[in-house]
Design a protein around this motif. Structure first.
Motif, short mmCIF file in Angstrom:
data_model
loop_
_atom_site.label_atom_id
_atom_site.label_comp_id
_atom_site.label_asym_id
_atom_site.label_seq_id
_atom_site.Cartn_x
_atom_site.Cartn_y
_atom_site.Cartn_z
N ALA A 198 0.81 -1.22 0.00
CA ALA A 198 0.00 0.00 0.00
C ALA A 198 0.84 1.26 0.00
O ALA A 198 0.33 2.33 -0.33
N GLY A 199 2.12 1.14 0.38
CA GLY A 199 2.95 2.32 0.39
C GLY A 199 3.95 2.33 1.52
O GLY A 199 4.25 1.29 2.11
N THR A 200 4.47 3.50 1.81
CA THR A 200 5.50 3.66 2.83
C THR A 200 5.10 4.73 3.84
O THR A 200 4.30 5.63 3.53
N THR A 201 5.66 4.61 5.02
CA THR A 201 5.42 5.58 6.09
C THR A 201 6.74 5.87 6.76
O THR A 201 7.58 4.97 6.92
N TYR A 202 6.93 7.11 7.17
CA TYR A 202 8.16 7.52 7.84
C TYR A 202 7.82 8.33 9.08
O TYR A 202 6.85 9.10 9.10
N THR A 203 8.64 8.20 10.10
CA THR A 203 8.51 9.10 11.23
C THR A 203 9.04 10.46 10.82
O THR A 203 9.91 10.58 9.93
N GLY A 204 8.54 11.50 11.45
CA GLY A 204 8.84 12.86 11.01
C GLY A 204 10.31 13.21 10.97
O GLY A 204 10.77 13.94 10.08
N SER A 205 11.08 12.70 11.92
CA SER A 205 12.48 13.10 12.02
C SER A 205 13.35 12.56 10.89
O SER A 205 14.47 13.05 10.69
N VAL A 206 12.87 11.57 10.14
CA VAL A 206 13.68 11.01 9.06
C VAL A 206 13.07 11.28 7.68
O VAL A 206 13.72 11.00 6.66
N ARG A 207 11.87 11.80 7.66
CA ARG A 207 11.20 12.03 6.37
C ARG A 207 12.04 12.97 5.51
O ARG A 207 12.50 14.02 5.97
N GLY A 208 12.24 12.58 4.25
CA GLY A 208 13.06 13.38 3.36
C GLY A 208 14.52 13.00 3.37
O GLY A 208 15.27 13.40 2.47
N ARG A 209 14.95 12.24 4.37
CA ARG A 209 16.34 11.81 4.46
C ARG A 209 16.48 10.29 4.27
O ARG A 209 17.48 9.82 3.73
N ASN A 269 13.85 -11.09 -1.41
CA ASN A 269 13.29 -11.17 -0.06
C ASN A 269 14.01 -10.19 0.89
O ASN A 269 14.30 -10.53 2.04
N THR A 270 14.27 -9.01 0.40
CA THR A 270 15.06 -8.05 1.17
C THR A 270 14.39 -6.68 1.17
O THR A 270 13.86 -6.24 0.15
N VAL A 271 14.45 -6.04 2.32
CA VAL A 271 14.00 -4.65 2.46
C VAL A 271 15.21 -3.79 2.78
O VAL A 271 16.08 -4.20 3.57
N TYR A 272 15.26 -2.62 2.20
CA TYR A 272 16.40 -1.72 2.39
C TYR A 272 15.94 -0.43 3.07
O TYR A 272 14.80 0.01 2.90
N LEU A 273 16.86 0.17 3.80
CA LEU A 273 16.64 1.50 4.36
C LEU A 273 17.84 2.35 3.97
O LEU A 273 18.93 2.18 4.52
N GLN A 274 17.64 3.20 2.98
CA GLN A 274 18.69 4.13 2.55
C GLN A 274 18.63 5.35 3.46
O GLN A 274 17.60 6.02 3.52
N MET A 275 19.72 5.62 4.13
CA MET A 275 19.78 6.73 5.09
C MET A 275 20.78 7.75 4.61
O MET A 275 21.98 7.46 4.53
N ASN A 276 20.29 8.92 4.27
CA ASN A 276 21.14 10.02 3.81
C ASN A 276 21.11 11.17 4.81
O ASN A 276 20.24 11.23 5.67
N SER A 277 22.06 12.05 4.66
CA SER A 277 22.15 13.23 5.54
C SER A 277 22.04 12.84 7.00
O SER A 277 21.29 13.43 7.78
N LEU A 278 22.81 11.84 7.37
CA LEU A 278 22.73 11.32 8.73
C LEU A 278 23.17 12.35 9.76
O LEU A 278 24.06 13.17 9.52
N LYS A 279 22.51 12.28 10.91
CA LYS A 279 22.78 13.19 12.02
C LYS A 279 23.20 12.39 13.25
O LYS A 279 22.83 11.21 13.37
N PRO A 280 23.93 13.01 14.16
CA PRO A 280 24.31 12.27 15.38
C PRO A 280 23.11 11.69 16.11
O PRO A 280 23.21 10.61 16.71
N GLU A 281 21.98 12.35 16.06
CA GLU A 281 20.78 11.85 16.73
C GLU A 281 20.17 10.61 16.06
O GLU A 281 19.26 10.01 16.59
#
Length: 124
Positions: free
Chosen positions: A53-64, A74-86
């Protein structure tokens, strides 16, 4: 039924990492897969989830962060860009067979299967 998360590591702020979550059974068995994270002394937090049905993101990571799914592998990926210390935390993938509303998919209580976690450390 096993989920294997990998791809964590140490990266400088502003850098990127791609996490992978490999499932031991056909992805068709898992209607919904999500990423969670837990930092020291904090509660587990839902980061992103993906279903047909789609994807959902928590606010602090949306756009990144971007979640994607390769059914053939059989694999799901999480591409994380513009990473922050938090963003520093142990990241877990989780799965369940029956989809839940997107408003609920970042709640850990809905998930039946969990991977072992992979450490992501972002230095400032």
């Amino acid at each position: 039924v096993q989920l294997q998360a990998s791809g964590g590591g140490l990266v400088q702020a502003g850098g990127s990492l791609r996490l992978s979550c490999a499932a031991s059974r056909s992805s068709l068995d898992y209607s919904l897969i999500a990423w969670f994270r837990q930092a020291p002394g904090k509660e587990r937090e839902g980061v992103s989830c993906i279903s047909r049905a789609g994807t959902t993101y928590t606010g602090s990571v949306r756009g990144r962060f971007t979640v994607s799914r390769d059914y053939a592998k059989n694999t799901v990926y999480l591409q994380m860009n513009s990473l922050k210390p938090e963003d520093t935390a142990v990241y877990f993938c989780a799965a369940r067979a029956v989809r839940v509303p997107s408003s609920a998919c970042l709640n850990s209580i809905h998930y039946d299967y969990w991977g072992q976690g992979t450490q992501v450390t972002v230095s400032s």
